[in-house]
Design an enzyme around this catalytic site. Structure first.
Site, short mmCIF file in Angstrom:
data_model
loop_
_atom_site.label_atom_id
_atom_site.label_comp_id
_atom_site.label_asym_id
_atom_site.label_seq_id
_atom_site.Cartn_x
_atom_site.Cartn_y
_atom_site.Cartn_z
N GLU A 297 -6.50 -6.94 -2.04
CA GLU A 297 -6.99 -7.31 -0.72
C GLU A 297 -8.50 -7.13 -0.69
OE1 GLU A 297 -5.15 -5.26 2.52
OE2 GLU A 297 -3.10 -5.61 1.81
N GLU B 213 0.79 -1.23 0.00
CA GLU B 213 0.00 0.00 0.00
C GLU B 213 0.83 1.28 0.00
OE1 GLU B 213 -4.05 -1.68 2.09
OE2 GLU B 213 -2.49 -0.86 3.38
#
Length: 874
Positions: free
Chosen positions: A545, A479
Site C-alpha cells: 500500500e 495488515e
C-alpha cells in the site's frame, strides 16, 4: 419463425440430454420489512398468499438498494444525504430485516433434477418454497454459497413461490468514526468497511440482502459442480514462438441426489484431444473425480498485460450417462503457471509467470460499488481502466469481499493478475490500540466469532474462483494474520487440497512478502509527497500500500457536491480550510502543493491544478519504484486506484467512471518501455518491463522554454536489456540554467528505427525557488483540433500546435452529449491530459459504447487554450 427456432432448440436440448445453462431469478421480486409481515414463511411461500401491498425488490441487491430504487431514501452518495438515512445501529436490526418473495414457473420433467442456487446472502436467511421450509437452520455467512435441490417441491402446471427472510449481521457495529466503526462488525464473517472507514461513510443497512445472483439450474441425475483446472508450464517461456508442452489437470465434483447408483463418463475436449474417465457415483453422495492429465502441445499461453497475449481456451466439462449429458460446466482455461521466489537483494518475494519474473505494478481495489450494485459492464470498464494505466496486478483488500466471477473474467481478458485477500483487517482485528473500538485487542484478536464458518466459507470461495488464470496470490488478510486456528488450516490444509498452485501470503505486509528492515507498519506512506521522495526514499521492498491524492475536476465534483458547497479548499499557515461536504466525502489535503502553480481562484481552477499535481504524483510514484526494480523493489501496489462511492481521495477515476489525471500519469509512468527523468540526480533513465532486449532506440532529449524555444540536449541511439532499469546521462547543468527563472519543459522520447515514438514523456519543471512562474504566465495559444469517427464507437481526435507557439500544455479531451455538454461515461482514451509541442500534432483515440441517437461532441480544455467543442466528422 421465432417459435420454430425455439421448438428446434428444445429438440436439440432433448437430444443432448438434461444439461441446460442456469438462468437467473433477477426480476419480479417483491419485498416487505419483517415488521409488516404477520405470517410465517410456510404461509407466505404459498402462491395463494396475496402480495398486493408489497413493493418491488432489487435482487441481486441490498435492502438499501431497494429503498433507493423505490425512491424511499435519497441517493446516499450525493452531498450529505447519507447522514439522513437511518443507521441500523440506532434503529435495531429488525428495521433492515426483510422478506424477499419471487414467483416463478419451473417444473421437473422425468429424470430431471432442479437446483436453486444462491451465490451470496448477507448475512443469514431462512428459505421457503411452496409452503416448505428448505433450511433446517438459518443459512449464515456472507461468503458462503448455498444450493438446494428443489425437485420434490416444485408445482406442476402452476407458479412456484420462493420466500427468503434475510437478517442483517449481528452485531452490526457502531459507526463511531473508527476504521470499521467500533470494530464489532468483524465478529461476523462479512465485509468490514460497511461500518465506515477513512475513505467511506457507513453503509446504513450494512449491505443486508440477497446481494448476489440467484439461479435455477436443471440437470439429469448427476450434478457436476466445482470443476478444478490446473495448468503446469515448466521452464522459462517467451511469449512468442513455438512452445514446449504444458500439462492440464482437471477434476470435478459429482453429486448424486437420487436413490440409485449412477454409471457414466466425465469428459472434456481441448484442441481436438478428448479426455474422459468412466465413473460410478453411489446414491445420495458426492465424489471428486480426477481425470487423466492432458499434454497440450505448443500451447498458447496466458500472460499478464504488457508481457504477452491473454489467450483463453473454452472448455466444456460434461457428465454423460448413456446417450444423455446429465450436466456440464463451461469454463475458460488460461494456460499459465505462477511461481514465486525470494529475492536476496531486495529481501522480498518476486513473482514469475511462466518462468519469467514480473515487476509488480499494482493497484489496491476495494469493491466496484459500496452498495454491491455489480454488473459485468462496470467490471469490464474498471478493469480496462487498470489495463490502460499499464498496471499488471490488482489487490482485493481484506476489508471487502471475495470478488465475483465477473470481476475475474474481466481480469482474465485484460491481463491483470489478482491478489485476493481473505476477510480481515488489522484495524478491526486487534493489531493496534484503538480508543474507537468497543472491545480490547485480546478479544478482537479472536474475531470473527465463528471460526468454523470462516473456514467453510473460505473453502467455498476458493472453489468458486480458483480456475481463473488471473488469480495469482492468496492473502490471509489486511495488515494482520488471521487467528491461528483459521490461518494454519487455511494455509496448510484447505489451500493445498483445493488449489495448491498459488502463493499464500499470511497477511498483506508480512515479512514473507516484504521484509521490514525499516521499522513501522510495513506499508505506506499515504498522501501527497514531494516528487523527489518517490525516487530517493527507500520504502518497503514489496510495498502492498503506497499512494497519494485523487480529487477530480469540476465536472466530477459537480456530480455529487451541491452547488453551494463547491468551495475550493484553502491552505494557509500550515492549515487547510475545507467545506463540510468535502470533509464528509473524505477529502485529503493537497495543502501547499497547489500554491506553486498559483493560488486557486475558484473550484474550477482548483480542479485543474489538482489534475496537474495528480499527474505528476502518480507518474513519479511508479517511475521511482521502477527505477529501483530488483535493486530496492520487486513491486508496489498503489493505495488505492478506485473508490466504490463518491470519495475524494485515492482514485484514478471517480465513482461515475470519469478518469482524472492520476490515470494518465500512471499510463505514462507505468508503460512497459519508458524513458524518464530522475529529479534527485538529474539523470535520464530507461525502464524496460518486457522480456526482450530493446535495441536501436533513438533517445531524444530536448528543452522548451515558456515561449516555445527548443534546445536539443542529445540525440543518440541506445538499447536496454530485459526487465531492468538503468541511467544514461545527466542533464543537471542544462536544466539548472534553463529552469532558473521561470522553469522549463523537458521532453524525453524514444523512437524506433521506423522513427515511430515508442515512449514520450514531458515534464514541467519549476524554477530554482520551486514555483511554476512560467506556467502561471504561459501565453494562450490557438491550437487546431479535428475529430472524426473511424469506426462505430471509435473517434480519432487530432490536435496541432503551430510552430513558434508556446507549448500547448495539459489538454483534457472529453466526449460529451451534444445537448447537455455533460461527459459521456465511460469513455476510454488512448491518452489524455496531453501537451502539444510547437510545430507538432498528436492523435488520440476515444472508444465508447454508443447508447442513444444523440450525436456527441468532443470537448477540449487546457491550461493555455480556449475551451471549445469540436464536431465529429466522418
Amino acid at each position: 419463425m421465432k417459435k420454430t427456432l425455439l421448438a428446434l432448440a428444445s429438440l436439440l436440448t432433448s437430444a443432448l440430454g438434461f444439461a441446460q445453462q442456469p438462468y437467473e431469478l433477477n426480476a419480479g421480486w417483491k419485498c416487505a420489512p419483517v415488521g409488516k409481515v404477520a405470517v410465517k414463511g410456510t404461509e407466505l411461500s404459498n402462491p395463494s398468499y396475496s402480495l398486493a401491498n408489497w413493493q418491488p425488490a432489487t435482487v441481486p441487491g441490498t435492502v438499501l438498494t431497494t429503498l433507493l430504487n423505490n425512491k424511499q431514501i435519497p441517493d446516499p452518495f450525493y452531498g450529505m444525504n447519507n447522514k439522513h438515512i437511518p443507521d441500523i445501529y440506532h434503529t435495531g436490526r429488525d428495521y433492515y430485516t426483510y422478506w424477499f418473495v419471487k414467483d416463478f414457473k419451473e417444473e421437473a420433467q422425468s429424470g430431471e433434477q432442479v437446483w436453486l442456487q444462491f451465490r451470496g446472502i448477507n448475512y443469514s436467511c431462512e428459505v421457503f418454497l411452496n409452503g416448505k421450509k428448505l433450511t433446517d437452520k438459518p443459512h449464515t455467512g456472507m461468503f458462503l454459497r448455498k444450493t438446494f435441490n428443489i425437485t420434490p417441491y416444485l408445482k406442476k402446471g402452476s407458479p412456484n413461490r420462493l420466500a427468503v427472510i434475510v437478517y442483517p449481521p449481528d452485531p452490526v457495529g457502531n459507526p463511531n468514526g473508527g476504521q470499521g466503526g467500533d470494530g464489532t462488525i468483524a465478529k461476523n464473517v462479512s465485509h468490514q468497511y460497511v461500518a465506515g472507514w477513512d475513505w467511506i461513510q457507513p453503509i446504513r443497512d450494512r449491505n443486508t440482502g440477497i446481494w448476489d445472483k440467484v439461479t435455477i439450474e436443471k440437470t439429469g441425475a448427476i450434478h457436476l459442480k466445482n470443476p478444478h483446472v490446473v495448468t503446469l508450464v515448466p521452464g522459462k517461456r517467451m511469449p512468442e514462438g513455438p512452445q514446449k508442452p504444458a500439462t492440464i489437470k482437471v477434476s470435478t465434483e459429482l453429486e448424486n441426489p437420487t436413490a440409485n447408483r449412477v454409471e457414466g463418463m466425465v469428459q472434456y475436449t481441448l484442441e481436438g484431444t478428448k479426455i474422459s474417465k468412466k465413473v460410478s457415483i453411489p446414491a445420495k453422495s458426492t465424489v471428486t473425480v480426477d481425470l487423466p492429465a492432458l499434454t497440450l502441445n505448443n500451447p498458447k499461453l496466458w500472460w499478464p498485460y504488457g508481457y504477452g497475449q491473454q489467450h483463453l481456451y473454452p472448455v466444456t466439462i460434461q457428465f454423460v450417462a448413456g446417450a444423455n449429458v446429465s450436466d456440464e460446466e463451461k469454463i475458460n482455461i488460461g494456460v499459465r503457471e505462477i511461481q514465486t521466489e525470494w529475492n536476496a537483494t531486495t529481501r522480498s518475494k518476486q513473482v514469475s509467470v511462466n518462468g519469467q519474473k514480473v515487476f509488480i505494478k499494482g493497484g489496491n481495489w476495494i469493491i466496484s460499488d459500496a452498495m454491491l450494485r455489480f454488473s459485468p459492464e462496470r467490471y469490464d470498464a474498471e478493469i480496462r481502466f487498470h489495463r490502460d494505466m499499464h498496471l499488471n496486478l490488482i489487490r482485493i483488500w481484506g476489508g471487502a469481499i471475495t470478488e465475483r466471477p465477473e470481476f475475474y473474467e474481466a481480469c482474465d481478458k485484460y491481463g491483470l493478475l489478482v491478489m485476493q485477500d481473505f476477510w480481515g483487517s488489522g484495524d478491526c482485528n486487534g493489531r493496534w490500540v484503538d480508543p474507537a473500538k468497543l472491545e480490547d485487542q485480546w478479544t478482537r484478536r479472536k474475531y470473527p466469532d465463528d471460526h468454523s464458518l470462516f473456514l467453510e466459507s473460505a473453502a467455498d470461495q476458493i472453489k468458486m474462483i480458483r480456475n481463473y488464470p488471473s488469480l495469482a496470490i492468496w492473502c490471509g488478510g489486511n495488515e494482520i494474520t488471521l487467528p491461528t486456528d483459521i490461518m494454519l488450516p487455511l494455509r496448510d490444509s484447505l489451500l493445498p487440497a483445493l488449489d495448491g498452485t498459488r502463493w499464500f501470503i499470511d497477511y498483506s505486509n508480512s515479512d514473507d512478502m516484504s521484509f521490514n528492515s525499516l521499522g513501522g507498519n510495513g506499508d505506506g506512506p499515504y498522501g501527497i509527497q514531494p516528487i523527489a521522495k518517490f525516487w530517493s526514499f527507500k520504502t518497503w521492498p514489496f510495498n502492498s500500500e503506497v499512494g497519494s491524492v485523487g480529487v477530480g475536476d469540476i465536472q466530477s465534483l459537480e456530480r455529487f457536491i451541491p452547488k453551494e458547497n463547491l468551495t475550493a479548499p484553502q491552505f494557509s499557515n500550515g492549515k487547510s480550510k475545507v467545506d463540510s461536504v468535502w470533509d464528509y466525502h473524505k477529502y485529503i489535503g493537497y495543502d501547499e502543493y497547489i500554491d506553486p502553480y498559483g493560488k486557486a481562484k475558484d473550484t474550477r481552477d482548483f480542479g485543474l491544478k489538482a489534475q496537474v499535481v495528480n499527474y505528476d504524483q502518480y507518474r513519479a510514484l511508479m517511475e521511482g519504484f521502477s527505477s529501483h526494480m530488483w535493486e530496492w523493489y520487486t513491486g508496489s501496489i498503489i493505495w488505492k486506484t478506485q473508490n466504490p462511492w463518491t470519495a475524494l481521495r485515492g482514485q484514478m477515476y471517480d465513482y461515475y467512471l470519469d478518469p482524472n489525471a492520476c490515470l494518465y500519469g500512471l499510463h505514462s509512468g507505468s508503460e512497459p518501455l519508458h524513458i524518464m527523468y530522475n529529479p534527485v540526480d538529474s539523470m535520464v533513465m530507461m525502464a524496460n518491463n518486457t522480456f526482450q532486449t530493446q535495441r536501436d532506440l533513438m533517445m531524444v532529449v530536448k528543452l522548451y522554454d515558456m515561449k516555445g524555444k527548443e534546445t536539443v540536449i542529445t540525440q543518440v541511439f541506445t538499447e536496454i536489456g530485459p526487465s531492468t532499469a538503468r541511467p544514461y546521462l545527466s542533464i543537471a547543468k542544462a536544466l539548472e540554467k534553463a529552469a532558473k527563472e521561470d522553469g522549463v519543459f523537458l521532453s524525453l522520447r524514444l523512437l524506433n528505427l521506423n522513427k515511430e515514438v515508442v515512449s514520450d514523456n514531458l515534464y514541467w519543471l519549476p524554477n530554482e525557488k520551486g514555483t511554476y512562474t512560467g506556467l502561471q504566465q504561459l501565453k494562450k495559444v490557438d491550437i487546431q483540433a479535428t475529430a472524426r469517427q473511424v469506426a462505430k464507437g471509435k473517434i480519432a481526435v487530432t490536435l496541432r500546435n503551430e510552430a513558434n507557439n508556446p507549448v500547448a500544455f495539459f489538454n483534457r479531451i472529453s466526449l460529451v452529449h451534444s445537448q447537455t455538454k455533460q461527459r459521456v461515461l465511460p469513455v476510454f482514451y488512448s491518452d489524455n491530459y496531453i501537451s502539444i509541442l510547437p510545430g507538432e500534432q498528436k492523435t488520440i483515440t476515444l472508444e465508447y459504447t454508443p447508447k442513444t441517437e444523440d450525436k456527441p461532441l468532443v470537448s477540449l480544455e487546457g491550461w493555455n487554450i480556449g475551451d471549445r467543442f469540436i464536431p465529429i466528422g466522418l
